[in-house]
Design a protein around this motif. Structure first.
Motif, short mmCIF file in Angstrom:
data_model
loop_
_atom_site.label_atom_id
_atom_site.label_comp_id
_atom_site.label_asym_id
_atom_site.label_seq_id
_atom_site.Cartn_x
_atom_site.Cartn_y
_atom_site.Cartn_z
N GLU A 56 0.84 -1.21 0.00
CA GLU A 56 0.00 0.00 0.00
C GLU A 56 0.88 1.26 0.00
O GLU A 56 0.60 2.22 -0.72
CB GLU A 56 -0.92 0.00 1.22
N PHE A 57 1.93 1.24 0.80
CA PHE A 57 2.89 2.35 0.82
C PHE A 57 3.48 2.56 -0.57
O PHE A 57 3.59 3.69 -1.06
CB PHE A 57 3.99 2.08 1.85
N ALA A 58 3.88 1.47 -1.23
CA ALA A 58 4.46 1.55 -2.57
C ALA A 58 3.46 2.16 -3.55
O ALA A 58 3.82 3.02 -4.36
CB ALA A 58 4.90 0.17 -3.04
N GLN A 59 2.21 1.74 -3.47
CA GLN A 59 1.19 2.28 -4.37
C GLN A 59 0.97 3.76 -4.12
O GLN A 59 0.82 4.54 -5.07
CB GLN A 59 -0.12 1.50 -4.21
N ASP A 60 0.94 4.16 -2.85
CA ASP A 60 0.77 5.58 -2.52
C ASP A 60 1.96 6.40 -3.02
O ASP A 60 1.78 7.50 -3.55
CB ASP A 60 0.61 5.77 -1.00
N LEU A 61 3.15 5.86 -2.85
CA LEU A 61 4.34 6.56 -3.29
C LEU A 61 4.35 6.69 -4.82
O LEU A 61 4.69 7.75 -5.36
CB LEU A 61 5.59 5.80 -2.82
N ARG A 62 3.96 5.64 -5.49
CA ARG A 62 3.89 5.68 -6.96
C ARG A 62 2.83 6.69 -7.42
O ARG A 62 3.04 7.44 -8.37
CB ARG A 62 3.59 4.30 -7.51
N ALA A 63 1.69 6.75 -6.72
CA ALA A 63 0.66 7.73 -7.06
C ALA A 63 1.17 9.15 -6.85
O ALA A 63 0.92 10.04 -7.67
CB ALA A 63 -0.60 7.48 -6.22
N ARG B 63 11.41 11.07 -9.54
CA ARG B 63 12.33 9.98 -9.86
C ARG B 63 12.70 9.18 -8.61
O ARG B 63 12.77 7.95 -8.65
CB ARG B 63 13.59 10.53 -10.52
N MET B 64 12.94 9.86 -7.51
CA MET B 64 13.29 9.17 -6.27
C MET B 64 12.11 8.38 -5.73
O MET B 64 12.26 7.27 -5.23
CB MET B 64 13.79 10.15 -5.21
N PHE C 66 12.00 4.29 -4.83
CA PHE C 66 11.62 3.71 -3.54
C PHE C 66 10.29 2.96 -3.60
O PHE C 66 10.10 2.00 -2.86
CB PHE C 66 11.67 4.78 -2.45
N ALA C 67 9.41 3.33 -4.51
CA ALA C 67 8.18 2.56 -4.70
C ALA C 67 8.53 1.18 -5.25
O ALA C 67 7.97 0.16 -4.82
CB ALA C 67 7.23 3.28 -5.65
N GLU C 68 9.48 1.14 -6.18
CA GLU C 68 9.89 -0.14 -6.76
C GLU C 68 10.48 -1.08 -5.70
O GLU C 68 10.18 -2.27 -5.69
CB GLU C 68 10.88 0.08 -7.90
N VAL C 69 11.32 -0.54 -4.82
CA VAL C 69 11.91 -1.41 -3.80
C VAL C 69 10.85 -1.86 -2.79
O VAL C 69 10.87 -3.01 -2.34
CB VAL C 69 13.14 -0.78 -3.11
N ALA C 70 9.91 -1.01 -2.46
CA ALA C 70 8.83 -1.41 -1.55
C ALA C 70 7.98 -2.51 -2.18
O ALA C 70 7.61 -3.48 -1.50
CB ALA C 70 7.97 -0.20 -1.18
N ALA D 99 18.39 0.39 -3.20
CA ALA D 99 17.54 1.54 -3.56
C ALA D 99 18.24 2.85 -3.24
O ALA D 99 18.19 3.79 -4.02
CB ALA D 99 16.21 1.45 -2.82
N ILE D 100 18.91 2.89 -2.10
CA ILE D 100 19.62 4.11 -1.72
C ILE D 100 20.77 4.37 -2.69
O ILE D 100 20.97 5.50 -3.14
CB ILE D 100 20.11 4.02 -0.26
N ALA D 101 21.52 3.35 -3.04
CA ALA D 101 22.62 3.49 -3.99
C ALA D 101 22.10 3.93 -5.35
O ALA D 101 22.69 4.79 -6.02
CB ALA D 101 23.40 2.19 -4.10
N ASN D 102 20.97 3.36 -5.76
CA ASN D 102 20.35 3.72 -7.03
C ASN D 102 19.93 5.19 -7.02
O ASN D 102 20.18 5.93 -7.97
CB ASN D 102 19.15 2.81 -7.30
#
Length: 126
Positions: free
Chosen positions: A14-21, A76-77, A81-85, A113-116
């Motif tokens: 859910e966090f990933a979806q919210d971040l992507r939105a 972009r960031m 982080f959405a992808e890693v979540a 994710a941080i390195a990316n």
């Protein structure tokens, strides 16, 4: 209290979806609106001669450009982080999170994710 990492994968997802939105609808939209609103350039004080007004216009134009660039970079960031979540939610939906290997995998995903994100900020590609 059990040992190890406790991951509630539906909440992570859910966090990933919210971040992507936020990335797709929030930051990108705000940057596009800002660019549209200021496409005509900085027009205040155009009939007032003098370096003071010109300096103010230049600083204002620079501030607008920085704000729009920051919004695009936030997007972009957020995607990184959405992808890693999402990856964490997928990978750990059905694993024993008390295992050392699982904990190391979570840490590796976060470190990656941080390195990316750092590489992207320094001009590399995600």
């Amino acid at each position: 209290m059990p040992d190890g990492v406790q991951i509630q994968t539906d909440q992570v997802n859910e966090f990933a979806q919210d971040l992507r939105a936020d990335a797709d609808k929030g930051f990108a939209s705000a940057a596009d609106r800002g660019a549209d609103l200021h496409a005509h350039g900085v027009v205040f004080g155009k009939s007032i001669p003098g370096d003071t007004v010109l300096d103010a216009k230049n600083r204002y134009a620079e501030a607008l450009a920085n704000t729009e660039a920051n919004l695009r970079e936030y997007r972009r960031m957020a995607v990184i982080f959405a992808e890693v979540a999402e990856q964490i939610a997928r990978d750990f939906a059905h694993v024993d999170m008390s295992s050392e290997a699982a904990q190391l995998r979570v840490q590796a995903l976060l470190d990656g994710a941080i390195a990316n994100a750092d590489a992207v900020q320094k001009g590399g590609q995600a």
